[in-house]
Design a protein around this motif. Structure first.
Motif, PDB file in Angstrom:
ATOM      1  N   MET A 114       0.833  -1.221   0.000  1.00  0.00           N
ATOM      2  CA  MET A 114       0.000   0.000   0.000  1.00  0.00           C
ATOM      3  C   MET A 114       0.869   1.274   0.000  1.00  0.00           C
ATOM      4  O   MET A 114       0.519   2.261  -0.632  1.00  0.00           O
ATOM      5  N   GLN A 115       2.043   1.202   0.703  1.00  0.00           N
ATOM      6  CA  GLN A 115       2.915   2.386   0.743  1.00  0.00           C
ATOM      7  C   GLN A 115       3.362   2.793  -0.662  1.00  0.00           C
ATOM      8  O   GLN A 115       3.503   3.982  -0.967  1.00  0.00           O
ATOM      9  N   ASP A 116       3.587   1.785  -1.550  1.00  0.00           N
ATOM     10  CA  ASP A 116       4.008   2.070  -2.935  1.00  0.00           C
ATOM     11  C   ASP A 116       2.928   2.856  -3.658  1.00  0.00           C
ATOM     12  O   ASP A 116       3.212   3.821  -4.377  1.00  0.00           O
ATOM     13  N   ILE A 117       1.700   2.418  -3.490  1.00  0.00           N
ATOM     14  CA  ILE A 117       0.592   3.100  -4.176  1.00  0.00           C
ATOM     15  C   ILE A 117       0.472   4.533  -3.676  1.00  0.00           C
ATOM     16  O   ILE A 117       0.323   5.470  -4.468  1.00  0.00           O
ATOM     17  N   ILE A 118       0.594   4.698  -2.366  1.00  0.00           N
ATOM     18  CA  ILE A 118       0.477   6.049  -1.805  1.00  0.00           C
ATOM     19  C   ILE A 118       1.601   6.946  -2.342  1.00  0.00           C
ATOM     20  O   ILE A 118       1.360   8.089  -2.741  1.00  0.00           O
ATOM     21  N   ALA A 119       2.817   6.390  -2.411  1.00  0.00           N
ATOM     22  CA  ALA A 119       3.951   7.173  -2.946  1.00  0.00           C
ATOM     23  C   ALA A 119       3.690   7.539  -4.413  1.00  0.00           C
ATOM     24  O   ALA A 119       3.965   8.669  -4.843  1.00  0.00           O
ATOM     25  N   ASP A 120       3.161   6.589  -5.183  1.00  0.00           N
ATOM     26  CA  ASP A 120       2.844   6.871  -6.589  1.00  0.00           C
ATOM     27  C   ASP A 120       1.815   8.000  -6.694  1.00  0.00           C
ATOM     28  O   ASP A 120       1.933   8.897  -7.531  1.00  0.00           O
ATOM     29  N   ILE A 121       0.797   7.921  -5.844  1.00  0.00           N
ATOM     30  CA  ILE A 121      -0.272   8.945  -5.892  1.00  0.00           C
ATOM     31  C   ILE A 121       0.314  10.320  -5.555  1.00  0.00           C
ATOM     32  O   ILE A 121       0.032  11.312  -6.241  1.00  0.00           O
ATOM     33  N   GLN A 122       1.173  10.368  -4.546  1.00  0.00           N
ATOM     34  CA  GLN A 122       1.775  11.662  -4.164  1.00  0.00           C
ATOM     35  C   GLN A 122       2.622  12.208  -5.317  1.00  0.00           C
ATOM     36  O   GLN A 122       2.572  13.401  -5.613  1.00  0.00           O
ATOM     37  N   ARG A 123       3.372  11.334  -5.973  1.00  0.00           N
ATOM     38  CA  ARG A 123       4.222  11.767  -7.094  1.00  0.00           C
ATOM     39  C   ARG A 123       3.351  12.256  -8.248  1.00  0.00           C
ATOM     40  O   ARG A 123       3.575  13.336  -8.813  1.00  0.00           O
ATOM     41  N   LEU A 124       2.316  11.483  -8.579  1.00  0.00           N
ATOM     42  CA  LEU A 124       1.448  11.848  -9.708  1.00  0.00           C
ATOM     43  C   LEU A 124       0.713  13.172  -9.441  1.00  0.00           C
ATOM     44  O   LEU A 124       0.505  13.975 -10.351  1.00  0.00           O
ATOM     45  N   LYS A 125       0.353  13.375  -8.180  1.00  0.00           N
ATOM     46  CA  LYS A 125      -0.332  14.624  -7.831  1.00  0.00           C
ATOM     47  C   LYS A 125       0.551  15.824  -8.172  1.00  0.00           C
ATOM     48  O   LYS A 125       0.092  16.815  -8.738  1.00  0.00           O
ATOM     49  N   LYS A 126       1.837  15.702  -7.837  1.00  0.00           N
ATOM     50  CA  LYS A 126       2.781  16.802  -8.125  1.00  0.00           C
ATOM     51  C   LYS A 126       2.973  16.941  -9.627  1.00  0.00           C
ATOM     52  O   LYS A 126       2.890  18.041 -10.183  1.00  0.00           O
ATOM     53  N   GLU A 127       3.237  15.818 -10.288  1.00  0.00           N
ATOM     54  CA  GLU A 127       3.497  15.830 -11.746  1.00  0.00           C
ATOM     55  C   GLU A 127       2.360  16.464 -12.527  1.00  0.00           C
ATOM     56  O   GLU A 127       2.572  17.191 -13.485  1.00  0.00           O
ATOM     57  N   LYS A 128       1.135  16.145 -12.141  1.00  0.00           N
ATOM     58  CA  LYS A 128      -0.040  16.594 -12.914  1.00  0.00           C
ATOM     59  C   LYS A 128      -0.667  17.857 -12.328  1.00  0.00           C
ATOM     60  O   LYS A 128      -1.697  18.299 -12.814  1.00  0.00           O
ATOM     61  N   ASN A 129      -0.072  18.394 -11.286  1.00  0.00           N
ATOM     62  CA  ASN A 129      -0.684  19.520 -10.560  1.00  0.00           C
ATOM     63  C   ASN A 129      -2.153  19.209 -10.244  1.00  0.00           C
ATOM     64  O   ASN A 129      -3.082  19.911 -10.682  1.00  0.00           O
ATOM     65  N   ALA A 130      -2.322  18.114  -9.520  1.00  0.00           N
ATOM     66  CA  ALA A 130      -3.671  17.625  -9.219  1.00  0.00           C
ATOM     67  C   ALA A 130      -4.006  17.798  -7.737  1.00  0.00           C
ATOM     68  O   ALA A 130      -3.116  17.833  -6.882  1.00  0.00           O
ATOM     69  N   VAL A 131      -5.288  17.926  -7.468  1.00  0.00           N
ATOM     70  CA  VAL A 131      -5.770  17.973  -6.092  1.00  0.00           C
ATOM     71  C   VAL A 131      -6.777  16.831  -5.920  1.00  0.00           C
ATOM     72  O   VAL A 131      -7.505  16.502  -6.858  1.00  0.00           O
ATOM     73  N   ILE A 132      -6.771  16.216  -4.741  1.00  0.00           N
ATOM     74  CA  ILE A 132      -7.727  15.125  -4.484  1.00  0.00           C
ATOM     75  C   ILE A 132      -8.738  15.597  -3.443  1.00  0.00           C
ATOM     76  O   ILE A 132      -8.370  16.036  -2.345  1.00  0.00           O
ATOM     77  N   LEU A 133     -10.004  15.524  -3.823  1.00  0.00           N
ATOM     78  CA  LEU A 133     -11.103  15.861  -2.911  1.00  0.00           C
ATOM     79  C   LEU A 133     -11.815  14.561  -2.555  1.00  0.00           C
ATOM     80  O   LEU A 133     -12.178  13.804  -3.458  1.00  0.00           O
ATOM     81  N   ALA A 134     -12.020  14.303  -1.274  1.00  0.00           N
ATOM     82  CA  ALA A 134     -12.667  13.036  -0.887  1.00  0.00           C
ATOM     83  C   ALA A 134     -13.857  13.292   0.026  1.00  0.00           C
ATOM     84  O   ALA A 134     -13.835  14.188   0.878  1.00  0.00           O
ATOM     85  N   HIS A 135     -14.889  12.475  -0.170  1.00  0.00           N
ATOM     86  CA  HIS A 135     -16.061  12.545   0.710  1.00  0.00           C
ATOM     87  C   HIS A 135     -15.823  11.688   1.950  1.00  0.00           C
ATOM     88  O   HIS A 135     -15.052  10.732   1.917  1.00  0.00           O
ATOM     89  N   TYR A 136     -16.537  12.050   3.023  1.00  0.00           N
ATOM     90  CA  TYR A 136     -16.396  11.329   4.292  1.00  0.00           C
ATOM     91  C   TYR A 136     -16.806   9.854   4.210  1.00  0.00           C
ATOM     92  O   TYR A 136     -16.524   9.095   5.127  1.00  0.00           O
ATOM     93  N   TYR A 137     -17.511   9.452   3.166  1.00  0.00           N
ATOM     94  CA  TYR A 137     -17.943   8.050   3.079  1.00  0.00           C
ATOM     95  C   TYR A 137     -16.913   7.164   2.393  1.00  0.00           C
ATOM     96  O   TYR A 137     -17.128   5.960   2.251  1.00  0.00           O
ATOM     97  N   GLU A 138     -15.804   7.757   1.947  1.00  0.00           N
ATOM     98  CA  GLU A 138     -14.750   6.932   1.350  1.00  0.00           C
ATOM     99  C   GLU A 138     -14.029   6.142   2.458  1.00  0.00           C
ATOM    100  O   GLU A 138     -14.072   6.518   3.631  1.00  0.00           O
TER     101      GLU A 138
END
Ligand code: 13P
Ligand code: SF4
Length: 323
Positions: free
Chosen positions: A1-25
Protein backbone atom coordinates in the motif's frame (compact mmCIF):
# COMPACT_ATOMS: atom_id res chain seq x y z
CA UNK A 1 0.00 0.00 0.00
CA UNK A 2 2.91 2.39 0.74
CA UNK A 3 4.01 2.07 -2.93
CA UNK A 4 0.59 3.10 -4.18
CA UNK A 5 0.48 6.05 -1.80
CA UNK A 6 3.95 7.17 -2.95
CA UNK A 7 2.84 6.87 -6.59
CA UNK A 8 -0.27 8.95 -5.89
CA UNK A 9 1.77 11.66 -4.16
CA UNK A 10 4.22 11.77 -7.09
CA UNK A 11 1.45 11.85 -9.71
CA UNK A 12 -0.33 14.62 -7.83
CA UNK A 13 2.78 16.80 -8.12
CA UNK A 14 3.50 15.83 -11.75
CA UNK A 15 -0.04 16.59 -12.91
CA UNK A 16 -0.68 19.52 -10.56
CA UNK A 17 -3.67 17.63 -9.22
CA UNK A 18 -5.77 17.97 -6.09
CA UNK A 19 -7.73 15.13 -4.48
CA UNK A 20 -11.10 15.86 -2.91
CA UNK A 21 -12.67 13.04 -0.89
CA UNK A 22 -16.06 12.55 0.71
CA UNK A 23 -16.40 11.33 4.29
CA UNK A 24 -17.94 8.05 3.08
CA UNK A 25 -14.75 6.93 1.35
CA UNK A 26 -12.51 4.34 3.01
CA UNK A 27 -10.08 5.81 5.55
CA UNK A 28 -7.00 5.22 3.39
CA UNK A 29 -8.57 7.34 0.64
CA UNK A 30 -9.54 10.10 3.06
CA UNK A 31 -5.94 10.11 4.33
CA UNK A 32 -4.36 10.75 0.92
CA UNK A 33 -6.87 13.50 0.03
CA UNK A 34 -6.00 17.20 0.09
CA UNK A 35 -9.51 18.06 1.29
CA UNK A 36 -12.12 15.83 2.93
CA UNK A 37 -15.66 17.04 3.49
CA UNK A 38 -19.38 16.99 2.84
CA UNK A 39 -20.86 17.56 -0.59
CA UNK A 40 -21.15 21.36 -0.19
CA UNK A 41 -17.56 21.70 0.99
CA UNK A 42 -16.30 19.56 -1.90
CA UNK A 43 -18.22 21.69 -4.43
CA UNK A 44 -16.72 24.85 -2.94
CA UNK A 45 -13.19 23.44 -2.89
CA UNK A 46 -13.59 22.28 -6.48
CA UNK A 47 -14.64 25.79 -7.47
CA UNK A 48 -11.75 27.47 -5.64
CA UNK A 49 -8.75 25.32 -6.48
CA UNK A 50 -5.88 26.45 -8.70
CA UNK A 51 -4.89 22.87 -9.55
CA UNK A 52 -5.16 21.80 -13.22
CA UNK A 53 -6.64 18.43 -12.35
CA UNK A 54 -9.32 17.72 -9.75
CA UNK A 55 -9.82 14.11 -8.73
CA UNK A 56 -13.10 13.63 -6.91
CA UNK A 57 -13.00 10.57 -4.68
CA UNK A 58 -16.73 10.38 -4.18
CA UNK A 59 -19.63 9.76 -6.54
CA UNK A 60 -20.23 11.01 -10.07
CA UNK A 61 -22.80 13.72 -9.23
CA UNK A 62 -20.17 15.37 -7.00
CA UNK A 63 -17.62 15.37 -9.82
CA UNK A 64 -20.26 16.74 -12.22
CA UNK A 65 -20.96 19.62 -9.86
CA UNK A 66 -17.25 20.44 -9.74
CA UNK A 67 -17.07 20.35 -13.55
CA UNK A 68 -20.12 22.59 -13.87
CA UNK A 69 -18.56 25.16 -11.53
CA UNK A 70 -15.01 24.88 -12.84
CA UNK A 71 -15.27 23.95 -16.54
CA UNK A 72 -11.68 24.63 -17.58
CA UNK A 73 -10.28 21.98 -15.23
CA UNK A 74 -9.78 18.31 -15.92
CA UNK A 75 -12.17 16.57 -13.53
CA UNK A 76 -11.54 12.90 -12.76
CA UNK A 77 -13.60 10.34 -10.92
CA UNK A 78 -11.92 6.99 -10.16
CA UNK A 79 -14.96 4.94 -11.23
CA UNK A 80 -17.68 6.22 -13.56
CA UNK A 81 -20.08 3.62 -12.14
CA UNK A 82 -20.07 5.39 -8.78
CA UNK A 83 -23.67 6.57 -9.04
CA UNK A 84 -26.29 7.26 -6.37
CA UNK A 85 -29.78 5.86 -5.84
CA UNK A 86 -31.16 9.39 -5.63
CA UNK A 87 -29.78 10.20 -9.08
CA UNK A 88 -31.10 6.92 -10.49
CA UNK A 89 -34.52 7.56 -8.99
CA UNK A 90 -34.92 10.96 -10.65
CA UNK A 91 -34.65 10.49 -14.41
CA UNK A 92 -34.69 13.69 -16.46
CA UNK A 93 -37.94 13.06 -18.39
CA UNK A 94 -39.98 12.33 -15.28
CA UNK A 95 -38.48 15.24 -13.37
CA UNK A 96 -39.25 17.57 -16.26
CA UNK A 97 -42.86 16.31 -16.40
CA UNK A 98 -43.16 16.96 -12.65
CA UNK A 99 -41.90 20.51 -13.09
CA UNK A 100 -44.30 21.08 -15.97
CA UNK A 101 -47.19 19.91 -13.78
CA UNK A 102 -46.33 22.67 -11.26
CA UNK A 103 -44.97 25.46 -13.50
CA UNK A 104 -45.25 28.14 -10.81
CA UNK A 105 -43.21 26.15 -8.26
CA UNK A 106 -39.58 26.85 -7.41
CA UNK A 107 -37.59 23.64 -7.94
CA UNK A 108 -35.26 23.20 -4.98
CA UNK A 109 -33.09 20.24 -5.93
CA UNK A 110 -30.72 18.25 -3.75
CA UNK A 111 -27.17 18.15 -5.08
CA UNK A 112 -27.59 14.34 -5.29
CA UNK A 113 -29.08 14.66 -8.78
CA UNK A 114 -27.88 14.47 -12.38
CA UNK A 115 -26.54 17.49 -14.27
CA UNK A 116 -29.65 17.25 -16.52
CA UNK A 117 -31.97 17.53 -13.52
CA UNK A 118 -29.91 20.42 -12.13
CA UNK A 119 -30.31 22.14 -15.51
CA UNK A 120 -34.11 22.23 -15.06
CA UNK A 121 -33.94 23.24 -11.38
CA UNK A 122 -33.97 26.72 -9.86
CA UNK A 123 -31.60 26.18 -6.97
CA UNK A 124 -29.46 23.38 -5.59
CA UNK A 125 -29.19 22.53 -1.90
CA UNK A 126 -27.07 20.24 0.21
CA UNK A 127 -27.99 19.04 3.66
CA UNK A 128 -25.59 21.59 5.16
CA UNK A 129 -26.98 24.68 3.41
CA UNK A 130 -30.66 23.81 2.85
CA UNK A 131 -31.99 25.97 5.75
CA UNK A 132 -30.23 29.07 4.39
CA UNK A 133 -31.51 28.40 0.86
CA UNK A 134 -35.11 27.90 2.06
CA UNK A 135 -34.90 31.15 3.99
CA UNK A 136 -34.07 32.97 0.73
CA UNK A 137 -37.23 31.71 -1.02
CA UNK A 138 -40.26 34.01 -0.62
CA UNK A 139 -42.87 32.46 1.71
CA UNK A 140 -45.63 32.81 -0.88
CA UNK A 141 -43.83 30.66 -3.47
CA UNK A 142 -44.64 27.00 -3.90
CA UNK A 143 -41.63 24.67 -3.45
CA UNK A 144 -40.94 21.47 -5.37
CA UNK A 145 -38.31 19.51 -3.46
CA UNK A 146 -36.47 16.48 -4.84
CA UNK A 147 -35.10 13.95 -5.28
CA UNK A 148 -34.78 13.01 -1.57
CA UNK A 149 -38.21 12.85 0.05
CA UNK A 150 -36.77 12.28 3.54
CA UNK A 151 -34.55 15.36 3.50
CA UNK A 152 -37.49 17.30 2.03
CA UNK A 153 -39.93 16.08 4.71
CA UNK A 154 -37.46 16.88 7.47
CA UNK A 155 -36.91 20.43 6.15
CA UNK A 156 -40.61 20.97 5.52
CA UNK A 157 -41.48 20.09 9.14
CA UNK A 158 -38.58 21.85 10.78
CA UNK A 159 -38.88 25.13 8.83
CA UNK A 160 -42.64 25.00 8.38
CA UNK A 161 -42.55 25.20 4.57
CA UNK A 162 -45.11 23.41 2.40
CA UNK A 163 -43.44 21.30 -0.29
CA UNK A 164 -44.30 18.96 -3.11
CA UNK A 165 -41.91 16.06 -2.55
CA UNK A 166 -40.32 13.88 -5.20
CA UNK A 167 -40.54 10.24 -4.00
CA UNK A 168 -36.80 9.42 -4.10
CA UNK A 169 -34.66 7.95 -1.32
CA UNK A 170 -31.09 6.99 -0.49
CA UNK A 171 -30.88 3.20 -0.58
CA UNK A 172 -28.30 3.27 2.24
CA UNK A 173 -30.00 5.58 4.74
CA UNK A 174 -33.43 3.93 4.47
CA UNK A 175 -31.92 0.69 5.82
CA UNK A 176 -31.80 1.91 9.42
CA UNK A 177 -34.45 0.19 11.52
CA UNK A 178 -36.46 2.26 14.02
CA UNK A 179 -37.51 -0.66 16.26
CA UNK A 180 -33.94 -1.85 16.66
CA UNK A 181 -32.77 1.73 17.18
CA UNK A 182 -35.20 2.15 20.09
CA UNK A 183 -33.88 -1.08 21.65
CA UNK A 184 -30.32 0.21 21.26
CA UNK A 185 -31.22 3.54 22.85
CA UNK A 186 -32.81 1.71 25.80
CA UNK A 187 -29.60 -0.23 26.32
CA UNK A 188 -27.51 2.97 25.96
CA UNK A 189 -29.54 5.77 27.56
CA UNK A 190 -26.38 7.89 27.90
CA UNK A 191 -25.72 7.93 24.13
CA UNK A 192 -26.38 10.96 21.92
CA UNK A 193 -28.22 9.91 18.75
CA UNK A 194 -27.11 11.72 15.59
CA UNK A 195 -28.57 11.12 12.13
CA UNK A 196 -28.28 12.24 8.53
CA UNK A 197 -31.52 13.76 7.15
CA UNK A 198 -31.63 11.15 4.37
CA UNK A 199 -32.89 8.72 7.08
CA UNK A 200 -36.62 8.05 7.38
CA UNK A 201 -38.70 10.14 9.76
CA UNK A 202 -39.08 7.15 12.13
CA UNK A 203 -35.29 7.32 12.69
CA UNK A 204 -34.99 11.11 12.74
CA UNK A 205 -37.59 11.33 15.51
CA UNK A 206 -35.13 9.65 17.89
CA UNK A 207 -32.15 11.83 16.96
CA UNK A 208 -30.98 14.74 19.09
CA UNK A 209 -29.01 16.09 16.14
CA UNK A 210 -29.94 15.81 12.45
CA UNK A 211 -27.47 17.19 9.95
CA UNK A 212 -25.03 16.82 7.10
CA UNK A 213 -21.97 14.63 7.44
CA UNK A 214 -19.89 17.64 8.51
CA UNK A 215 -22.52 18.66 11.10
CA UNK A 216 -22.51 15.14 12.57
CA UNK A 217 -18.73 15.15 12.75
CA UNK A 218 -18.82 18.54 14.46
CA UNK A 219 -21.28 17.20 17.05
CA UNK A 220 -19.02 14.28 17.91
CA UNK A 221 -16.06 16.66 18.22
CA UNK A 222 -17.79 19.25 20.41
CA UNK A 223 -20.33 17.32 22.46
CA UNK A 224 -18.64 16.07 25.67
CA UNK A 225 -20.75 12.87 25.69
CA UNK A 226 -18.71 9.67 25.74
CA UNK A 227 -21.15 7.75 23.53
CA UNK A 228 -22.82 8.38 20.18
CA UNK A 229 -25.25 6.33 18.12
CA UNK A 230 -24.60 7.29 14.52
CA UNK A 231 -27.21 6.89 11.76
CA UNK A 232 -25.27 7.49 8.58
CA UNK A 233 -22.79 5.73 6.32
CA UNK A 234 -19.91 4.28 8.39
CA UNK A 235 -17.10 5.89 6.34
CA UNK A 236 -17.51 8.97 8.54
CA UNK A 237 -16.30 6.99 11.58
CA UNK A 238 -12.75 7.44 10.30
CA UNK A 239 -12.77 11.19 11.03
CA UNK A 240 -14.97 10.82 14.12
CA UNK A 241 -12.41 8.47 15.69
CA UNK A 242 -9.65 10.97 14.91
CA UNK A 243 -11.38 13.86 16.64
CA UNK A 244 -12.74 11.78 19.55
CA UNK A 245 -10.54 8.74 20.16
CA UNK A 246 -12.01 8.58 23.68
CA UNK A 247 -15.66 8.31 22.60
CA UNK A 248 -17.65 5.16 21.87
CA UNK A 249 -19.25 5.32 18.43
CA UNK A 250 -22.09 2.89 17.80
CA UNK A 251 -23.47 2.36 14.31
CA UNK A 252 -27.29 2.65 14.25
CA UNK A 253 -28.79 -0.77 13.51
CA UNK A 254 -30.28 -1.98 10.26
CA UNK A 255 -32.95 -4.64 10.06
CA UNK A 256 -30.62 -7.48 9.21
CA UNK A 257 -27.49 -6.71 11.19
CA UNK A 258 -25.60 -9.55 9.54
CA UNK A 259 -24.58 -7.62 6.41
CA UNK A 260 -22.45 -4.59 5.68
CA UNK A 261 -25.19 -3.15 3.51
CA UNK A 262 -25.23 0.32 4.95
CA UNK A 263 -21.89 0.92 3.31
CA UNK A 264 -22.68 3.05 0.25
CA UNK A 265 -21.90 0.66 -2.63
CA UNK A 266 -21.13 3.59 -4.94
CA UNK A 267 -18.75 5.48 -2.64
CA UNK A 268 -17.00 2.21 -1.89
CA UNK A 269 -16.26 1.55 -5.59
CA UNK A 270 -13.26 3.86 -5.25
CA UNK A 271 -9.90 2.35 -4.33
CA UNK A 272 -6.33 3.63 -4.04
CA UNK A 273 -5.44 1.58 -7.14
CA UNK A 274 -8.17 3.26 -9.18
CA UNK A 275 -7.07 6.68 -7.93
CA UNK A 276 -3.49 5.99 -8.98
CA UNK A 277 -4.55 4.80 -12.41
CA UNK A 278 -6.91 7.75 -12.84
CA UNK A 279 -4.12 10.25 -12.08
CA UNK A 280 -1.67 8.39 -14.30
CA UNK A 281 -3.88 8.26 -17.40
CA UNK A 282 -6.11 11.27 -16.60
CA UNK A 283 -9.10 8.99 -17.07
CA UNK A 284 -12.01 8.58 -16.55
CA UNK A 285 -12.89 12.24 -17.01
CA UNK A 286 -16.21 13.89 -16.32
CA UNK A 287 -17.18 16.07 -19.26
CA UNK A 288 -20.51 17.70 -20.05
CA UNK A 289 -21.83 19.29 -23.26
CA UNK A 290 -21.40 23.06 -22.85
CA UNK A 291 -25.12 23.88 -23.21
CA UNK A 292 -25.99 21.41 -20.45
CA UNK A 293 -23.14 22.59 -18.23
CA UNK A 294 -24.15 26.26 -18.58
CA UNK A 295 -27.79 25.48 -17.71
CA UNK A 296 -26.82 23.39 -14.68
CA UNK A 297 -24.59 26.24 -13.54
CA UNK A 298 -27.56 28.56 -13.08
CA UNK A 299 -29.03 26.53 -10.19
CA UNK A 300 -25.62 25.81 -8.65
CA UNK A 301 -24.68 29.50 -8.89
CA UNK A 302 -27.88 30.43 -7.03
CA UNK A 303 -26.83 28.09 -4.23
CA UNK A 304 -23.37 29.66 -4.13
CA UNK A 305 -24.79 33.21 -4.18
CA UNK A 306 -27.26 32.60 -1.36
CA UNK A 307 -24.63 30.94 0.80
CA UNK A 308 -22.35 33.94 0.17
CA UNK A 309 -25.19 36.25 1.27
CA UNK A 310 -25.60 37.72 -2.21
CA UNK A 311 -29.08 38.66 -3.47
CA UNK A 312 -30.79 36.39 -6.01
CA UNK A 313 -33.91 36.63 -8.16
CA UNK A 314 -36.37 33.80 -8.84
CA UNK A 315 -38.11 32.99 -12.14
CA UNK A 316 -41.91 33.45 -12.04
CA UNK A 317 -42.57 30.31 -14.06
CA UNK A 318 -40.79 27.22 -15.34
CA UNK A 319 -40.13 27.57 -19.05
CA UNK A 320 -38.32 24.62 -20.54
CA UNK A 321 -35.55 25.21 -23.04
CA UNK A 322 -33.75 22.17 -24.42
CA UNK A 323 -30.81 20.96 -22.28
P1 13P B 1 -23.45 15.29 2.82
O1 13P B 1 -23.62 16.49 1.95
O2 13P B 1 -24.08 15.47 4.18
O3 13P B 1 -22.01 14.91 2.91
O4 13P B 1 -24.24 14.06 2.19
C1 13P B 1 -23.92 13.52 0.97
C2 13P B 1 -24.52 12.20 0.77
O5 13P B 1 -24.50 11.63 -0.29
C3 13P B 1 -25.17 11.58 1.90
O6 13P B 1 -25.63 10.32 1.55
FE1 SF4 C 1 -26.29 8.37 -2.80
FE2 SF4 C 1 -27.02 7.33 -0.47
FE3 SF4 C 1 -24.63 6.77 -1.47
FE4 SF4 C 1 -25.13 9.23 -0.51
S1 SF4 C 1 -25.08 7.31 0.65
S2 SF4 C 1 -24.12 8.73 -2.44
S3 SF4 C 1 -27.30 9.45 -1.11
S4 SF4 C 1 -26.62 6.19 -2.37
Amino acid sequence: MQDIIADIQRLKKEKNAVILAHYYEDGDIQDIADHVGDSFYLAKMGQKTNADVILLAGVVFMAESVKVLNPTKTVLVPDLNAGCSLVNGAPFDRYKAWREKHPDGIAVTYINSSAEVKAISDVIVTSSNAPQILEAIPRDRKILFGPDQHLGRFLSKKYNRQMELWPGACEVHVLFNAKRLVELIMKNPDAVVIAHPECEDAILQHAQVVGSTSRLLEEVEKNPSQKFIVATEPGIFHQMKKVRPDAELIQAPIEDGSCNCNNCPYMKMNTLEKIRSSLQFLQPQVNLPESLRAKAQVSLDRMMSITSNEPVTWPDKFIYTEV
